[in-house]
Scaffold this active site. Structure first.
Site, PDB file in Angstrom:
ATOM      1  N   GLU A 274       4.477  -4.270  12.106  1.00 22.35           N
ATOM      2  CA  GLU A 274       3.464  -3.231  11.869  1.00 22.35           C
ATOM      3  C   GLU A 274       2.364  -3.905  11.062  1.00 22.35           C
ATOM      4  OE1 GLU A 274       1.030  -0.861  10.817  1.00 22.35           O
ATOM      5  OE2 GLU A 274       2.377  -0.287   9.184  1.00 22.35           O
TER       6      GLU A 274
ATOM      7  N   ASN B 188       0.807  -1.227   0.000  1.00 17.81           N
ATOM      8  CA  ASN B 188       0.000   0.000   0.000  1.00 17.81           C
ATOM      9  C   ASN B 188       0.840   1.277   0.000  1.00 17.81           C
ATOM     10  OD1 ASN B 188       0.836  -0.574   2.617  1.00 17.81           O
ATOM     11  ND2 ASN B 188      -1.092   0.022   3.574  1.00 17.81           N
TER      12      ASN B 188
ATOM     13  N   CYS C 278      -3.539   0.453   6.930  1.00 18.83           N
ATOM     14  CA  CYS C 278      -3.648  -0.368   8.140  1.00 18.83           C
ATOM     15  C   CYS C 278      -4.278   0.379   9.307  1.00 18.83           C
ATOM     16  CB  CYS C 278      -2.272  -0.877   8.546  1.00 18.83           C
ATOM     17  SG  CYS C 278      -1.098   0.439   8.923  1.00 18.83           S
TER      18      CYS C 278
ATOM     19  N   GLU D  30       7.871   2.511  14.184  1.00 12.73           N
ATOM     20  CA  GLU D  30       8.568   3.140  13.078  1.00 12.73           C
ATOM     21  C   GLU D  30       8.397   4.644  13.219  1.00 12.73           C
ATOM     22  OE1 GLU D  30       6.852   1.052   9.684  1.00 12.73           O
ATOM     23  OE2 GLU D  30       8.591  -0.279   9.666  1.00 12.73           O
TER      24      GLU D  30
END
Length: 470
Positions: A278, A181, A312, A444
């Site tokens: 993640e 994505n 997400c 992150e």
């Protein structure tokens, strides 16, 4: 890689692409014909295979690349090559690494439009969004370049004049496994802190979006990193397994689904490798009755329709205080129906195609299931065929709003790694990004990520005589 723009074969992917006008790249013209692996500072064919994959242009349904998935020997070559580069890179000072990362950030910033165009062709998101992704990418490199020179331990005074100190040291060869994505952005989010800390990285993009990671690899080489410091291996699950099991890999950072994340964690645990995960989310968006209605509606659209909803941290559950539910729903539906769907390379397009046909069918299946369970479709939720003939085989659907129930309870306590107040889906590189529970762990972005790509060494210095029990 040879993109064919306007029917003309280009002899050198990066140099010619970046020298040519962006307008030369248009939907339905891009084709890749050179290797998609990157090893030792150059593109390379894998020395062995674990299968083949095809990458598509979501806007047209065309195959733009057929490529070999890296086998165990190729993965080992990439890791060993990165290990050799690590020995050089880790000996550089933080300021030396800073200068090279800043140069890479400058190149990305300078070539934003061209990188965004390639990203849009391979991913399907609008060029408007892709440019924002590339901005976030160079900002990430700049941010960690600034932190590269600040890595330090601490001095601890002990009794009798003795003392201890800690050193913050790199881990070694890190593996990054990306999602489809945000292909280029994720590659930057993983590599920038890793390289700033003195590590090397072997990166595996999603097989759906293999192209733009090569651009980053070329940029790092041009900026001056040692050959092999950032290698790219293409492939699917088997290639990922070879990476996770490799004995010279020190860490794995993965972005993707929860089931795959669980497998990554299991494989990495066999080598006692730290992981950053993640994973997918199921985030709530809460709208109170005292909200600014225009901003609340904008926030709901931002929370759900960026990158065709393939994000997400999207706010897939919208809780609205019942006093304003009807008005809010009416405005959301009205604004959703205005979203321009079509060719993602056109400037006024705000929603492009989904990533591939199986994903399109899956999302359509979700809408069908919701209807069967009593949900009312207020708008969209069906396939869409743009007027442009070249887009007739693209993976388009209309953005959908479902009315699941009329009464909503505002949750009193959120267990979520990301919370937004009066906004949604903003990700400045200075702030850590990540989730709670099955959305993964580790972060992150932000200063804290330095801790996930480095390790502490403790040194104890005795200044007196050794006291022995023997």
């Amino acid at each position: 890689m040879l993109p064919r723009a306007g029917g003309v074969a280009l002899s050198s992917f990066l140099r010619t692409l970046w020298a040519a006008p962006v307008a030369a790249m248009s939907t339905g013209t891009f084709v890749v014909s050179q290797p998609l692996n990157y090893r030792g500072g150059a593109r390379a064919e894998p020395v062995d295979a674990s299968g083949t994959e095809k990458a598509f242009e979501p806007a047209t349904g065309r195959v733009i690349a057929t490529f070999t998935c890296s086998g165990e020997k190729e993965v080992n070559l990439a890791v060993q090559n990165a290990k050799a580069a690590f020995k050089i890179w880790s000996q550089k000072s933080g300021m030396e690494r800073c200068r090279i990362l800043l140069e890479a950030a400058r190149i990305i910033r300078e070539r934003k439009d061209e990188i965004a165009t390639v990203e849009t062709i391979n991913n399907g998101k609008s060029i408007f969004e892709a440019r924002l992704d590339i901005d976030t990418s160079w900002q990430c490199l700049e941010y960690y370049a600034g932190l590269a020179g600040s890595m330090a331990g601490e001095h601890i005074q002990l009794s009798g004049g003795s003392f201890g100190y800690t050193r913050r040291e790199p881990l070694g060869v890190c593996v990054g496994i990306g999602a489809w994505n945000y292909p280029f952005q994720i590659a930057c989010w993983k590599s920038a802190p890793a390289l700033a800390c003195g590590n090397a990285m072997v990166f595996k993009p999603s097989p759906f979006t293999p192209v733009s990671a090569l651009l980053l690899a070329e940029i790092y080489t041009e900026a001056g990193v040692p050959p092999g410091l950032f290698n790219v291996v293409q492939g699917g699950a088997a290639t990922g397994q070879f990476l996770c099991h490799h004995h010279d890999v020190a860490k794995v950072s993965f972005t993707g689904s929860v089931p795959t994340g669980m497998k990554i964690m299991e494989m990495s645990a066999q080598g006692i490798k730290p992981v950053t995960l993640e994973l997918g989310g199921k985030s709530p968006l809460i709208i109170f009755s005292d909200c600014d209605m225009d901003n609340a509606v904008k926030g709901a659209l931002m929370a759900n329709f960026l990158t065709q909803g393939e994000v997400c941290c999207n706010g897939t559950r919208v809780f609205v205080q019942k006093e304003i539910l009807d008005k809010f729903t009416e405005e959301v539906v009205k604004q959703t129906q205005k979203i321009k769907i079509g060719d993602p390379l056109l400037e006024d397009t705000r929603m492009g195609p989904l990533i591939n046909r199986p994903h399109l069918e899956r999302v359509l299946g979700f809408v069908k299931m919701a209807k069967e369970q009593g949900a009312k479709v207020l708008c969209g939720g069906d396939s869409y065929v743009p007027d442009d003939p070249k887009l007739k085989d693209g993976y388009y659907m209309r953005p959908c709003v479902l009315d699941l129930q009329r009464a909503h309870r505002v949750v009193a306590e959120l267990q979520a790694g990301m919370c937004f107040i009066n906004n949604y889906n903003v990700s400045p590189v200075e702030l850590p990004f990540g989730g709670y529970k099955k959305s993964g762990f580790g972060r992150e972005n932000g200063r804290v990520t330095i801790e996930y790509y480095s390790q502490l060494k403790t040194v104890c210095v005795e200044m007196g005589d050794v006291e022995s029990a023997f």
